[in-house]
Scaffold this motif. Structure first.
Motif, PDB file in Angstrom:
ATOM      1  N   SER A  29     -22.816  33.686 -22.957  1.00 47.55           N
ATOM      2  CA  SER A  29     -24.115  34.230 -23.347  1.00 47.55           C
ATOM      3  C   SER A  29     -25.197  33.156 -23.340  1.00 47.55           C
ATOM      4  N   ALA A  30     -24.802  31.916 -23.629  1.00 46.08           N
ATOM      5  CA  ALA A  30     -25.763  30.811 -23.516  1.00 46.08           C
ATOM      6  C   ALA A  30     -26.213  30.649 -22.064  1.00 46.08           C
ATOM      7  N   ASN A  31     -25.282  30.820 -21.121  1.00 43.12           N
ATOM      8  CA  ASN A  31     -25.658  30.791 -19.705  1.00 43.12           C
ATOM      9  C   ASN A  31     -26.643  31.898 -19.368  1.00 43.12           C
ATOM     10  N   VAL A  32     -26.379  33.096 -19.882  1.00 43.59           N
ATOM     11  CA  VAL A  32     -27.267  34.230 -19.631  1.00 43.59           C
ATOM     12  C   VAL A  32     -28.661  33.942 -20.159  1.00 43.59           C
ATOM     13  N   GLU A  33     -28.728  33.391 -21.372  1.00 44.63           N
ATOM     14  CA  GLU A  33     -30.029  33.078 -21.962  1.00 44.63           C
ATOM     15  C   GLU A  33     -30.746  32.003 -21.161  1.00 44.63           C
ATOM     16  N   ARG A  34     -30.005  30.998 -20.687  1.00 46.27           N
ATOM     17  CA  ARG A  34     -30.619  29.965 -19.852  1.00 46.27           C
ATOM     18  C   ARG A  34     -31.198  30.590 -18.578  1.00 46.27           C
ATOM     19  N   GLN A  35     -30.427  31.459 -17.935  1.00 42.67           N
ATOM     20  CA  GLN A  35     -30.922  32.112 -16.728  1.00 42.67           C
ATOM     21  C   GLN A  35     -32.167  32.947 -17.017  1.00 42.67           C
ATOM     22  N   ARG A  36     -32.177  33.627 -18.160  1.00 42.81           N
ATOM     23  CA  ARG A  36     -33.330  34.444 -18.539  1.00 42.81           C
ATOM     24  C   ARG A  36     -34.575  33.598 -18.657  1.00 42.81           C
ATOM     25  N   GLN A  37     -34.422  32.346 -19.056  1.00 37.95           N
ATOM     26  CA  GLN A  37     -35.546  31.432 -19.206  1.00 37.95           C
ATOM     27  C   GLN A  37     -35.846  30.652 -17.931  1.00 37.95           C
ATOM     28  N   THR A 176     -13.113  34.924 -36.300  1.00 34.94           N
ATOM     29  CA  THR A 176     -14.557  34.865 -36.090  1.00 34.94           C
ATOM     30  C   THR A 176     -15.144  33.502 -36.406  1.00 34.94           C
ATOM     31  N   ALA A 177     -14.445  32.655 -37.160  1.00 32.07           N
ATOM     32  CA  ALA A 177     -14.932  31.293 -37.396  1.00 32.07           C
ATOM     33  C   ALA A 177     -14.987  30.517 -36.092  1.00 32.07           C
ATOM     34  N   GLY A 178     -14.161  30.899 -35.122  1.00 32.23           N
ATOM     35  CA  GLY A 178     -14.242  30.265 -33.810  1.00 32.23           C
ATOM     36  C   GLY A 178     -15.579  30.546 -33.133  1.00 32.23           C
ATOM     37  N   ILE A 179     -16.152  31.712 -33.415  1.00 31.02           N
ATOM     38  CA  ILE A 179     -17.472  32.036 -32.882  1.00 31.02           C
ATOM     39  C   ILE A 179     -18.530  31.161 -33.563  1.00 31.02           C
ATOM     40  N   ASP A 180     -18.397  30.961 -34.878  1.00 27.44           N
ATOM     41  CA  ASP A 180     -19.314  30.059 -35.587  1.00 27.44           C
ATOM     42  C   ASP A 180     -19.222  28.649 -35.002  1.00 27.44           C
ATOM     43  N   LEU A 181     -17.996  28.211 -34.713  1.00 32.18           N
ATOM     44  CA  LEU A 181     -17.807  26.893 -34.115  1.00 32.18           C
ATOM     45  C   LEU A 181     -18.506  26.823 -32.760  1.00 32.18           C
ATOM     46  N   ALA A 182     -18.305  27.829 -31.914  1.00 30.61           N
ATOM     47  CA  ALA A 182     -18.918  27.816 -30.590  1.00 30.61           C
ATOM     48  C   ALA A 182     -20.440  27.797 -30.683  1.00 30.61           C
ATOM     49  N   LEU A 183     -21.012  28.538 -31.634  1.00 29.51           N
ATOM     50  CA  LEU A 183     -22.463  28.494 -31.828  1.00 29.51           C
ATOM     51  C   LEU A 183     -22.927  27.101 -32.218  1.00 29.51           C
ATOM     52  N   ALA A 184     -22.140  26.429 -33.052  1.00 32.97           N
ATOM     53  CA  ALA A 184     -22.496  25.059 -33.441  1.00 32.97           C
ATOM     54  C   ALA A 184     -22.439  24.122 -32.238  1.00 32.97           C
ATOM     55  N   ASP A 189     -25.504  21.178 -28.003  1.00 35.24           N
ATOM     56  CA  ASP A 189     -25.738  20.923 -26.578  1.00 35.24           C
ATOM     57  C   ASP A 189     -27.146  21.290 -26.133  1.00 35.24           C
ATOM     58  N   LEU A 190     -27.606  22.465 -26.550  1.00 34.86           N
ATOM     59  CA  LEU A 190     -28.804  23.061 -25.949  1.00 34.86           C
ATOM     60  C   LEU A 190     -29.943  23.281 -26.925  1.00 34.86           C
ATOM     61  N   GLY A 191     -29.705  23.006 -28.205  1.00 29.70           N
ATOM     62  CA  GLY A 191     -30.759  23.170 -29.193  1.00 29.70           C
ATOM     63  C   GLY A 191     -30.659  24.484 -29.941  1.00 29.70           C
ATOM     64  N   ARG A 192     -31.308  24.524 -31.084  1.00 28.30           N
ATOM     65  CA  ARG A 192     -31.229  25.685 -31.958  1.00 28.30           C
ATOM     66  C   ARG A 192     -31.834  26.949 -31.343  1.00 28.30           C
ATOM     67  N   PRO A 193     -32.966  26.878 -30.600  1.00 29.88           N
ATOM     68  CA  PRO A 193     -33.524  28.121 -30.049  1.00 29.88           C
ATOM     69  C   PRO A 193     -32.543  28.869 -29.148  1.00 29.88           C
ATOM     70  N   ILE A 194     -31.811  28.158 -28.299  1.00 24.93           N
ATOM     71  CA  ILE A 194     -30.840  28.822 -27.424  1.00 24.93           C
ATOM     72  C   ILE A 194     -29.717  29.424 -28.262  1.00 24.93           C
ATOM     73  N   ALA A 195     -29.205  28.645 -29.226  1.00 23.27           N
ATOM     74  CA  ALA A 195     -28.123  29.152 -30.079  1.00 23.27           C
ATOM     75  C   ALA A 195     -28.581  30.370 -30.873  1.00 23.27           C
ATOM     76  N   ALA A 197     -30.904  32.501 -29.958  1.00 26.34           N
ATOM     77  CA  ALA A 197     -31.020  33.615 -29.020  1.00 26.34           C
ATOM     78  C   ALA A 197     -29.655  34.219 -28.726  1.00 26.34           C
ATOM     79  N   VAL A 198     -28.633  33.368 -28.590  1.00 23.63           N
ATOM     80  CA  VAL A 198     -27.267  33.859 -28.355  1.00 23.63           C
ATOM     81  C   VAL A 198     -26.795  34.665 -29.552  1.00 23.63           C
ATOM     82  N   ALA A 199     -27.021  34.139 -30.751  1.00 25.26           N
ATOM     83  CA  ALA A 199     -26.586  34.834 -31.961  1.00 25.26           C
ATOM     84  C   ALA A 199     -27.263  36.194 -32.080  1.00 25.26           C
ATOM     85  N   ARG A 200     -28.544  36.253 -31.768  1.00 29.91           N
ATOM     86  CA  ARG A 200     -29.254  37.526 -31.836  1.00 29.91           C
ATOM     87  C   ARG A 200     -28.710  38.506 -30.804  1.00 29.91           C
TER      88      ARG A 200
END
Length: 335
Positions: A29-37, A176-184, A189-195, A197-200
């Motif tokens: 999803s981070a890749n998708v958000e990067r492509q969107r931008q 689901t803590a693994g998802i929290d880890l991946a968001l961290a 890597d990419l900064g809080r705005p990308i993370a 956007a992925v979370a949203r």
């Protein structure tokens, strides 16, 4: 130009599917958000199995590993993740896998585990001297590794700053803590705005801090896991407003205080006082999440007395205030 980071996750028979797909979806999803931008992709994802081909999960369906882990040069990977699953004991005795992970550790930038995958990392010795967590039901097994600083309350032990965790070798709690880890990891890597956007996009809470406690089954204890304490553990949640001091609990259990403390340590890995505090926090969390009472009323019902006592203890365990928790997970409450 941002680097391309190769993220690999292991798969093995009876692996927990969400331990694999949850974190990998965050990176995807981070890749998708990067492509969107209008930005280039940041991650290439890999699933590594004992052999290339289908790997049956504990859910009954199969995931397809593109390559055998033993055929992969660890230096080609940025991040390597070890998920949890069934029959971890046999995986912890897989000498070839343990040796490969030890050899991989100096070459990958990040080596982490999800859920009971921490038991495999511990078996390699790579967690010695490091903080570690796992699913709450596997904390006792992880604690058998005496050199590991087990912190069973935490969601994950990743900290890019290295102040309260580790940026290189780290662990996360259940599912689901693994998802929290991946968001961290994405945020680092990419900064809080990308993370964010992925979370949203994934309808997630960004982001539960790594030090936040795991939400456990404290309010509905399993008597088969703690047979000698079953009656007392069932009584405690129903009497949170009562005197729950060690002496009062010992009287209820018809045991000497010292014997009760020893039994709690043996069966639960913590003292009676800490257990009661965790149950009270869990009960308060449930009431706030369901918007069943104001914060002042919740403090009274759960035995904290004053809202300030609830606030301090709640923040210690969950790293957010009661009001913040109510706003994020339920309907806003008022005092």
């Amino acid at each position: 130009m941002d680097p391309i980071r190769h993220i690999a996750c292991l798969a093995f028979p009876e692996v927990m599917s969400l331990d694999v797909t949850g974190p990998l979806q965050v990176f995807a999803s981070a890749n998708v958000e990067r492509q969107r931008q209008g930005l280039p992709l940041s991650y290439v994802l890999h699933l590594l199995g004992p052999e290339a081909g289908p790997v049956k999960t504990s859910a009954g369906f199969s995931l397809v590993a593109e390559q055998a882990w033993r055929e992969v040069d660890p230096a080609s990977l940025d991040t390597l993740l070890i998920p949890g699953g069934m029959h971890m004991q046999s995986l912890c005795k897989d000498i070839e896998l343990l040796d490969w992970l030890r050899q991989a550790e100096p070459h990958v930038r990040r080596l982490g585990s999800i859920c009971s995958g921490a038991l495999v990392l511990a078996a390699t010795g790579l967690l010695d001297g490091r903080q570690a967590t796992t699913h709450w039901s596997d904390v006792t097994a992880l604690s058998r590794h005496a050199e590991v600083d087990v912190q069973g309350d935490r969601l994950h032990t990743y900290d890019p700053e290295g102040r309260d965790g580790d940026a290189h070798v780290f662990t996360s709690a259940g599912v689901t803590a693994g998802i929290d880890l991946a968001l961290a990891l994405v945020e680092a890597d990419l900064g809080r705005p990308i993370a964010l956007a992925v979370a949203r996009h994934l309808v997630l809470f960004l982001r539960r801090p790594g030090g936040q406690t795991q939400f456990s089954a404290l309010l509905t204890p399993d008597p088969s896991r703690t047979p000698r304490l079953a009656a007392l553990l069932e009584w405690i949640p129903a009497n949170l407003g009562a005197d729950l001091s060690l002496e009062a609990l010992a009287a209820q259990a018809k045991m000497a205080p010292r014997s009760l403390s020893r039994l709690f340590a043996q069966e639960l890995g913590m003292g009676p006082g800490k257990y009661v505090e965790r149950v009270r926090v869990e009960a308060a969390r449930t009431l706030l999440q369901d918007a069943q009472a104001s914060i002042a009323r919740v403090a009274h019902l759960t035995g904290f007395g004053h809202p300030e006592n609830l606030r301090r203890t709640f923040h210690k365990h969950l790293s957010v205030s009661p009001q913040e928790y109510a706003e994020r997970f339920g309907r806003p409450t008022s005092d």
